[in-house]
Design a protein around this motif. Structure first.
Motif, PDB file in Angstrom:
ATOM      1  N   GLY A 199      18.301  39.664 -21.312  1.00 40.38           N
ATOM      2  CA  GLY A 199      17.095  39.786 -22.131  1.00 40.38           C
ATOM      3  C   GLY A 199      17.384  40.350 -23.509  1.00 40.38           C
ATOM      4  O   GLY A 199      16.863  39.866 -24.521  1.00 40.38           O
ATOM      5  N   VAL A 200      18.216  41.379 -23.578  1.00 42.79           N
ATOM      6  CA  VAL A 200      18.561  41.959 -24.873  1.00 42.79           C
ATOM      7  C   VAL A 200      19.313  40.948 -25.731  1.00 42.79           C
ATOM      8  O   VAL A 200      19.093  40.850 -26.951  1.00 42.79           O
ATOM      9  N   GLY A 201      20.189  40.159 -25.110  1.00 44.10           N
ATOM     10  CA  GLY A 201      20.898  39.126 -25.867  1.00 44.10           C
ATOM     11  C   GLY A 201      19.959  38.097 -26.456  1.00 44.10           C
ATOM     12  O   GLY A 201      20.148  37.640 -27.594  1.00 44.10           O
ATOM     13  N   VAL A 202      18.912  37.735 -25.712  1.00 47.98           N
ATOM     14  CA  VAL A 202      17.934  36.777 -26.239  1.00 47.98           C
ATOM     15  C   VAL A 202      17.176  37.373 -27.419  1.00 47.98           C
ATOM     16  O   VAL A 202      16.882  36.685 -28.405  1.00 47.98           O
ATOM     17  N   ILE A 203      16.845  38.656 -27.344  1.00 48.63           N
ATOM     18  CA  ILE A 203      16.160  39.307 -28.469  1.00 48.63           C
ATOM     19  C   ILE A 203      17.025  39.255 -29.722  1.00 48.63           C
ATOM     20  O   ILE A 203      16.529  39.018 -30.837  1.00 48.63           O
ATOM     21  N   GLY A 215       9.848  43.724 -40.943  1.00 51.71           N
ATOM     22  CA  GLY A 215       8.956  43.620 -39.801  1.00 51.71           C
ATOM     23  C   GLY A 215       9.616  42.952 -38.620  1.00 51.71           C
ATOM     24  O   GLY A 215       9.402  43.335 -37.464  1.00 51.71           O
ATOM     25  N   VAL A 216      10.427  41.935 -38.888  1.00 51.36           N
ATOM     26  CA  VAL A 216      11.167  41.258 -37.815  1.00 51.36           C
ATOM     27  C   VAL A 216      12.119  42.237 -37.135  1.00 51.36           C
ATOM     28  O   VAL A 216      12.233  42.266 -35.897  1.00 51.36           O
ATOM     29  N   LEU A 217      12.801  43.047 -37.915  1.00 48.18           N
ATOM     30  CA  LEU A 217      13.725  44.035 -37.342  1.00 48.18           C
ATOM     31  C   LEU A 217      12.988  45.063 -36.488  1.00 48.18           C
ATOM     32  O   LEU A 217      13.428  45.411 -35.387  1.00 48.18           O
ATOM     33  N   LEU A 218      11.851  45.563 -36.993  1.00 51.49           N
ATOM     34  CA  LEU A 218      11.088  46.562 -36.246  1.00 51.49           C
ATOM     35  C   LEU A 218      10.596  45.997 -34.920  1.00 51.49           C
ATOM     36  O   LEU A 218      10.679  46.658 -33.873  1.00 51.49           O
ATOM     37  N   LEU A 219      10.085  44.765 -34.924  1.00 52.68           N
ATOM     38  CA  LEU A 219       9.612  44.145 -33.686  1.00 52.68           C
ATOM     39  C   LEU A 219      10.749  43.990 -32.687  1.00 52.68           C
ATOM     40  O   LEU A 219      10.569  44.249 -31.478  1.00 52.68           O
ATOM     41  N   SER A 220      11.919  43.587 -33.151  1.00 57.68           N
ATOM     42  CA  SER A 220      13.053  43.403 -32.254  1.00 57.68           C
ATOM     43  C   SER A 220      13.455  44.711 -31.589  1.00 57.68           C
ATOM     44  O   SER A 220      13.698  44.761 -30.372  1.00 57.68           O
ATOM     45  N   VAL A 221      13.515  45.772 -32.367  1.00 53.59           N
ATOM     46  CA  VAL A 221      13.909  47.071 -31.808  1.00 53.59           C
ATOM     47  C   VAL A 221      12.874  47.555 -30.802  1.00 53.59           C
ATOM     48  O   VAL A 221      13.213  48.010 -29.690  1.00 53.59           O
ATOM     49  N   ALA A 222      11.581  47.467 -31.165  1.00 50.38           N
ATOM     50  CA  ALA A 222      10.527  47.945 -30.262  1.00 50.38           C
ATOM     51  C   ALA A 222      10.510  47.143 -28.963  1.00 50.38           C
ATOM     52  O   ALA A 222      10.396  47.708 -27.862  1.00 50.38           O
ATOM     53  N   ALA A 223      10.613  45.809 -29.062  1.00 55.70           N
ATOM     54  CA  ALA A 223      10.589  44.974 -27.858  1.00 55.70           C
ATOM     55  C   ALA A 223      11.802  45.233 -26.971  1.00 55.70           C
ATOM     56  O   ALA A 223      11.684  45.260 -25.735  1.00 55.70           O
ATOM     57  N   ALA A 224      12.962  45.435 -27.583  1.00 56.64           N
ATOM     58  CA  ALA A 224      14.160  45.724 -26.795  1.00 56.64           C
ATOM     59  C   ALA A 224      14.015  47.043 -26.039  1.00 56.64           C
ATOM     60  O   ALA A 224      14.405  47.150 -24.860  1.00 56.64           O
ATOM     61  N   LEU A 225      13.447  48.052 -26.680  1.00 59.19           N
ATOM     62  CA  LEU A 225      13.249  49.337 -26.009  1.00 59.19           C
ATOM     63  C   LEU A 225      12.296  49.205 -24.827  1.00 59.19           C
ATOM     64  O   LEU A 225      12.543  49.769 -23.742  1.00 59.19           O
TER      65      LEU A 225
END
Length: 772
Positions: A265-269, A466-476
């Motif tokens: 899942g993290v790899g897909v993010i 914004g793309v970076l923030l969404l990726s970090v939040a979703a991964a967490l």
């Protein structure tokens, strides 16, 4: 450069474009600016004296106009040279500075050293060359691309929405499953009602009608902010749930991969992050095929299942024996309804992204929304019908869709196709959130509810931060819940249906106020959508509070607290920086302009140089200082020739203090303003003229959304043309009382130091402005 802290001019054309950065000055501030200009005229030398003292010609060239650019393939990529000296020396400068492509201007820094240059080349390879701002028009989506990009979340949810509904009903055994068809019918009606409601929203808000805009405009700023909180929470969970469901589809087909759920899942993010940083069109082309394949796979599965059922006169198969842990009461049915309603998350995405469509935007958006709602209801109804006919029930080891595919196609190629298409679309369905999360965040930043860095477009015309923030939040979130779809579903419906409720209620108020043609019909559609959305929100919040819905509610509360604190800080900073005569600083009356420039100073005679302290040249060679060719060989005050370059983004108190400081040094001064558009450049010139044009000023128009990089290239070109000068770059700097507030303001000085470190004879200094 100091942040834009002035009063904004009204924006009547929808969300701000990529070049919207210069704040406006209201009438009161313009009166103060004119008054301060008169005081400058009495306290400083006349403007002509400052211009005569300038040792350089500030016009070093310009970036090419759009009409002068020869585009690359598909008319989107351009090569841009640095701003530099006139043609007779441009080749030398290019040889020393290197060929500069558009991407340098978008990133804001020039890479120095082999490691950073290699990183820049890797960035260009992975993300592609930067796009000019005028390419926004060509980056719009047509309907066939917009449908998979913006509808992937809603359409793919049929892979887990029916299963989430059954997972609740099955707790009551066969009696609970008897309610499956009525609950599914209610969900299908909800899809239709909300879809029709958002058609009215698109018609009323052709520039983009997301929940934040609609609720804020009709119910007040607080309602808009609550709607935004629900949306932002939903977008993060959309990424986490979509990826968790996609990984579940993979592990259903290949059980040996179950232990690698979280790494997969993290790899897909990470892949989604890279794909969306490439920009809108690239993401659309990448994600269109899986969505269309999934649609085909679902309809093939439904048709195959119905054909098989027709051979048995559509007689439902009995379900296996089920343990009963709850009674089939109203509470259970409402929980199943709210769980199954997750199949319609993502419907709002199209109304929120109307500006991303090709013209006519609102008409194309409505058509795409109609397609999406029709496909969503048909696919949802088909899956539920197959579940009823086959007697399939949820299984922790295999998804419901996988069981249906096994029954319909066995374990052959068609089963693999269905599972592969399902996994692909679920993994890529998160792209809907990647389109809307950064856009909503940029609107919040425009209204001072989020750091202004989120308004900045990246190289590929995407809101990269914004793309970076969404990726970090979703991964967490994904890692915290171990990538389990069942654990994430209870969090899911709260935020999105909170936003739906406020948006549709806002539309009811909108039609009531407007009362134009067909307003009663439109208001009825939106009222039904608001009522049903509120029902789902309350049901999910109450029935699933202890199962995890409390996390989403807490997240909304934290979001509201943080955003209101950010807005309070920006309001305080704007008030402190606002022009008012009592706090303005002027140069001392004795601070006259330096003597007129009479050409380059002659080099000292060798005999004189050797006579000073035993020979300056010999001593430099002996001590290793002032390497030949660098120009860093001044050792006496008389040998240093200065030019102060004041970089300003706007005219506020911090800028006025910086100008006064620069003029008090009695050195030649050149004021430099980097503008992101010709229009903003003209506005700054108008303000500068209103002030009195007391100091030499040059406007550089950078059409590539960058501020630091054009300034770096200008200073570099100035240094190459006048290596005898020591350039002192003077910047206003906002200093906050609390360290955390410093993150809300630009860090231009530190970025300039990194970028200019390879160049000799450039000094960076800041004039601090302390916020109260």
């Amino acid at each position: 450069m100091t942040d834009a802290q002035g009063t904004r001019e009204p924006d009547s054309a929808g969300p701000p474009g990529p070049a919207a950065s210069l704040p406006g000055l209201d009438e009161e501030q313009q009166r103060v600016l004119r008054r301060v200009g008169r005081e400058w005229g009495r306290s400083s030398a006349p403007p002509e004296a400052w211009r005569r003292a300038l040792p350089v010609d500030p016009d070093l060239g310009r970036f090419p106009l759009p009409a002068e650019v020869r585009p690359g393939r598909f008319g989107r990529l351009v090569t841009v040279s640095v701003v530099g000296p006139p043609p007779d020396t441009a080749s030398d400068t290019a040889a020393e500075a290197g060929e500069v492509r558009e991407g340098r201007f978008a990133t804001g820094e020039r890479p120095s050293g082999p490691v950073r240059r290699a990183g820049a080349r890797t960035r260009r390879l992975l993300l592609g060359e930067a796009l000019k701002s005028s390419a926004v028009a060509s980056e719009r989506m047509r309907k066939l691309v917009a449908l998979p990009v913006l509808s992937a979340d809603a359409l793919s949810s049929v892979a887990y929405g029916p299963e989430a509904m059954l997972a609740v009903l099955v707790l009551a055994g066969t009696a609970g499953l008897a309610h499956a068809l009525p609950v599914a019918g209610a969900i299908a009606f909800l899809m239709l009602a909300v879809g029709l409601s958002y058609r009215q929203t698109i018609r009323a808000y052709p520039h983009g009608g997301g929940s934040y805009i609609v609720a804020g405009a009709n119910l007040g700023p607080s309602a808009g902010l609550i709607a935004a909180a629900g949306l932002m929470t939903d977008y993060v969970l959309t990424v986490a749930v979509s990826i968790a469901s996609g990984v579940a589809a993979i592990t259903s087909a290949v059980p040996s991969l179950t232990a690698a759920t979280v790494p997969l899942g993290v790899g897909v993010i990470v892949l989604l992050l890279a794909g969306n940083l490439r920009g809108i069109r690239q993401a659309g082309a990448l994600f269109a095929a899986p969505t269309y394949l999934f649609i085909g796979a679902v309809f093939a599965l439904v048709v195959a299942g119905l054909v098989t059922a027709a051979g048995h006169d559509f007689e439902p198969r009995p379900t296996p024996p089920l343990p009963v842990t709850e009674t089939a009461g109203l509470l259970l049915v409402m929980r199943a309804f709210s769980s199954g309603a997750t199949a319609m998350t993502g419907i709002e995405a199209i109304s929120n992204a109307v500006p991303a469509f090709k013209p006519v935007e609102w008409r194309n958006a409505r058509t795409t929304l109609t397609w999406m709602v029709g496909l969503l209801i048909a696919m949802f109804a088909g899956i539920v019908a197959l579940i009823q006919l086959t007697g399939v029930v949820p299984d922790a080891r295999e998804t419901v869709l996988s069981q249906l595919a096994h029954l319909g196609f066995g374990s052959g190629a068609m089963y693999v196709f269905v599972q592969a298409a399902t996994a692909a679309v679920l993994l890529l369905a998160a792209n809907t959130a990647y389109n809307d999360f950064p856009r909503v965040l940029s609107l919040l930043a425009r209204d001072d509810y989020a750091p202004r860095v989120f308004m900045r477009l990246g190289d590929r015309l995407a809101y990269s931060n914004g793309v970076l923030l969404l990726s970090v939040a979703a991964a967490l979130v994904f890692v915290a819940f171990d990538g389990r779809t069942g654990a994430l579903i209870p969090l899911y419906a709260v935020g999105v249906f909170l936003a739906f409720t406020l948006s549709q209620t806002g539309m009811v108020v909108h039609w009531w106020r407007r009362r134009d043609r067909h307003w009663r019909k439109s208001m009825l559609f939106n009222a039904v959508g608001a009522l049903l959305s509120a029902l789902v929100f309350l049901t999910a919040g109450i029935t699933k509070f202890t199962e995890g819905a409390w996390v989403a509610i807490v997240a909304v509360g934290v979001f509201l607290y943080v955003t209101t604190r950010i807005r309070r800080h920006y309001a305080s900073a704007r008030a402190a920086l606002r022009l008012h005569a009592q706090a303005l600083e002027l140069p001392a009356r004795a601070a006259a302009a330096p003597p007129p420039h009479a050409g380059p100073a002659p080099a000292p005679a060798p005999a004189l140089g050797q006579a000073v302290a035993g020979g300056a040249v010999g001593r430099r060679a002996a001590q290793g200082g002032g390497a030949p060719g660098t120009g860093e060989d001044e050792e006496l005050p008389a040998e240093v020739r200065n030019l102060s370059v004041v970089a300003l983004a706007t005219l506020d108190l911090a800028s006025m203090r910086t100008l006064a400081y620069a003029a008090s040094l009695q050195q030649p001064v050149l004021v430099l303003h980097i503008s992101l558009s010709d229009h903003e450049g003209r506005r700054f010139r108008d303000y500068w003229t209103l002030w009195g044009d007391h100091l030499p000023m040059e406007v550089i128009v950078s059409p590539y959304r960058a501020v630091v990089a054009p300034l770096v290239h200008y200073l570099e070109a100035l240094h190459h043309r006048h290596p005898e000068l020591t350039l002192t770059v003077i910047l206003p700097e906002i200093v906050t009382r609390r360290r955390r507030h410093q993150l809300l303001h630009s860090r231009t000085a530190s970025r300039l130091r990194r970028s200019l470190r390879p160049l000799p004879k450039i000094v960076i200094t800041t004039v601090p402005f302390h916020l109260p």
